[in-house]
Design a protein around this motif. Sequence first.
Motif, PDB file in Angstrom:
ATOM      1  N   THR A 419       3.279   4.232  -0.497  1.00 30.64           N
ATOM      2  CA  THR A 419       4.693   4.551  -0.325  1.00 30.64           C
ATOM      3  C   THR A 419       5.391   3.404   0.396  1.00 30.64           C
ATOM      4  OG1 THR A 419       4.170   5.730   1.737  1.00 30.64           O
ATOM      5  CG2 THR A 419       4.358   7.045  -0.266  1.00 30.64           C
ATOM      6  N   GLY A 420       6.659   3.227   0.090  1.00 31.64           N
ATOM      7  CA  GLY A 420       7.453   2.169   0.698  1.00 31.64           C
ATOM      8  C   GLY A 420       8.836   2.159   0.086  1.00 31.64           C
ATOM      9  N   ASP A 421       9.721   1.332   0.626  1.00 31.29           N
ATOM     10  CA  ASP A 421      11.107   1.310   0.164  1.00 31.29           C
ATOM     11  C   ASP A 421      11.259   0.631  -1.194  1.00 31.29           C
ATOM     12  OD1 ASP A 421      11.972   2.634   2.394  1.00 31.29           O
ATOM     13  OD2 ASP A 421      12.335   0.800   3.543  1.00 31.29           O
ATOM     14  N   ALA A 422      10.589  -0.462  -1.420  1.00 29.08           N
ATOM     15  CA  ALA A 422      10.703  -1.190  -2.688  1.00 29.08           C
ATOM     16  C   ALA A 422       9.357  -1.824  -2.981  1.00 29.08           C
ATOM     17  CB  ALA A 422      11.801  -2.245  -2.599  1.00 29.08           C
ATOM     18  N   ASP A 537       9.190   3.662  -5.147  1.00 25.36           N
ATOM     19  CA  ASP A 537       8.881   4.008  -3.762  1.00 25.36           C
ATOM     20  C   ASP A 537       7.558   4.758  -3.627  1.00 25.36           C
ATOM     21  OD1 ASP A 537       9.454   6.543  -4.713  1.00 25.36           O
ATOM     22  OD2 ASP A 537      11.366   6.711  -3.668  1.00 25.36           O
ATOM     23  N   GLY A 565       3.471  -1.645   0.519  1.00 27.59           N
ATOM     24  CA  GLY A 565       3.762  -0.411   1.231  1.00 27.59           C
ATOM     25  C   GLY A 565       2.591   0.065   2.058  1.00 27.59           C
TER      26      GLY A 565
END
Length: 706
Positions: A419-422, A537, A565
Amino acid sequence: MLTVALSGLRARWAAFLGSFVALALGVGLLTTMGLGLSATFDAPERAPQRFAAAPVVVKGRDAVTVEVRRGPATATVSQQLDRPQPVDIELLGELKARWTVTTSGGPDAVGVHAPAAEVRTLVGDRARVLTGDERRLADPEPERDAEALVAVNALLGTAGGVTTFVSVFVVASTFAFAVALRRREFGLLRTAGATPGQVRRMLLAEAAGVGVLASAAGCALGGWAAPWVARVLVDGGLAPEWFAIGGAAWPFHVAFWTGVTVALAGAFAASRRAGKVGPADALRDADVDRDVLPLGRALLGTGLLVTGAALLAWTCVTEPSELLKRKTYTTVPMLLITGVALLAPVLVGPVARAVRLPGATGMLVRENSAAAVRRTAAVAAPVLVTVALAGSLLGASATVTSAKAAEAREQTRAEWVVTGDALLPVPGTSATGATSVFVRDGEEALVKYGARAVSDPAAFAELSRLPVVAGDVADLDDRSIVVNEEFERRTVGDVVEVWRADGSGPVRLRVAAVLALGTGDNGPYVTRANAPGAVVDRIDARGAGAGAGGAVRGVDAEALAAAGGTVRSVEDWAAATHPASSPEARFGLLLVLGIALVYTVIALANTLLMATSVRGSELAALRLVGATRAQILRVVTGESALAVAIGTALGLTVTAACLALQGAALAALSAPVALTVPWIAVAASAATCALVATAASALPAWRATR
């Protein structure tokens, strides 16, 4: 009778102390909550920050607008986009050619140093023109403060409602028990010539006196505590930093008159029973437990119990998703709780007789508890309320969050989640991103759905394990959509008109598959072609060597780490992204339960101090037949502990009924059933009640047997 009422207040101040404290506390809480609500109503508009120096702001498209039919006419409805669109390049060039233009934080809006009327003429309907305080709508998260204030409103409103509910219950129970202890007194008044109406008016005058004094004290307490509550809300992140409680007058008026009304309402039923006491009751010595459940109370309790059970069952059958919402599982169980509490006098007797306690002391505890039904019920009822609130509210909240976490784990075949923003793409994985779609609901509304954008439909189909009720997720492509049962058009092959996340559309997409509604997070799903602006994401992946010959192959840890991420196992990811509860929800529930527990402590202490203090002759008789002081104390405290245990058992019964229906609702939604009972909170509430009850009964018993 007024003189008699005033004399009664002075002579029996200890008996009225519990009602006074309960009312004062309730009015204080209502004053504080009212002042907090008043502050949210009169909240100042936030000043523009991003374009504070520009008199005019031109903002790109930030809503999707659709014409719908309202009867014979048409109307326009709008829904906010997740992200405002950039200002049109051609329009931006025209603005720069005529005036000074400033940009800040992105291309979605520009500041223009020009007369507003001229800017509007040039822009037309190509963008939105903001002036004055409206310029704050171009700031990041412009609705953040409004959403925070809505949460504060919900929190304070719920706390105020529970305060009123519990205070009415406690005051009514206290007055009812006090009337039962004063039957001989009322009989003497009737013998002396007092009419039933005069006895009723005397009790109502006593209640009015307690109500006025307690309400005045409560208003003062609430005014003092309100600024402290505001600081707690701000420090806890529940309210904006500028939130402060002002000096509105209406909360004091509402709280004061509510307190007086609660006192009179609580004493009204008791006064009617007191008016029925006849002169012969002056000669009675042991008739406290006659007519323990008047017809009116029986009808009200039965009605509330049946209504609460029917409402929960009906909601479970017709709209099971409603039972997963805080508004429903916070309010509806109160009907069941109140109904069982009102019927407590007919429930505690059989339960007490069914208990088998060893020895002579145990026999006395059981028989006294079963015979003195009114006293046992007066102790058990507030315990029932507290335990049932703790079990049903905390249990329902924990059950919903546990179901969401279990559902998230069950819906993927992956071993690892990034998971992560971009995130950067990783070959051999299933990558998705957050987006939204807008769909007409009938002919009158436009509904916004949070959706997921799928990068690789084949990989997604292999790694996902969604609750499909029709169709096949593998059929998802750029011309189709996966919907859930909440959609109006949800038959495989149906065509749905969809507006995309940037407001473009409509596009006509075929329904490829239909998912069960679940806890509310199941779909819809579209491909990246129908999710402009969406970024990855989340990446689902299997470990090295886990896949063979399919669309998804094993991915090593280094490749996942390169995505940029946080890499977690599925279990760790589910636990991190679906916590037991949010800080805001936890604070609200603990506030509600804290209020209930405080009132229960007051009710227990007041009831047992009154009840034990009038048992002097009974306890003296036990001493005459050879009982020691220690044995008498064990009997008295054992009766209190048994009453608390009965209240706890009844509270757990209500909790079990509420959670069972919630479990049935989850099953109807094809969601995992993960019933969770908050045993620690229930045990702590019951232990506190037991400690207070035994202490409140032991102290007067010890004094009476000296």
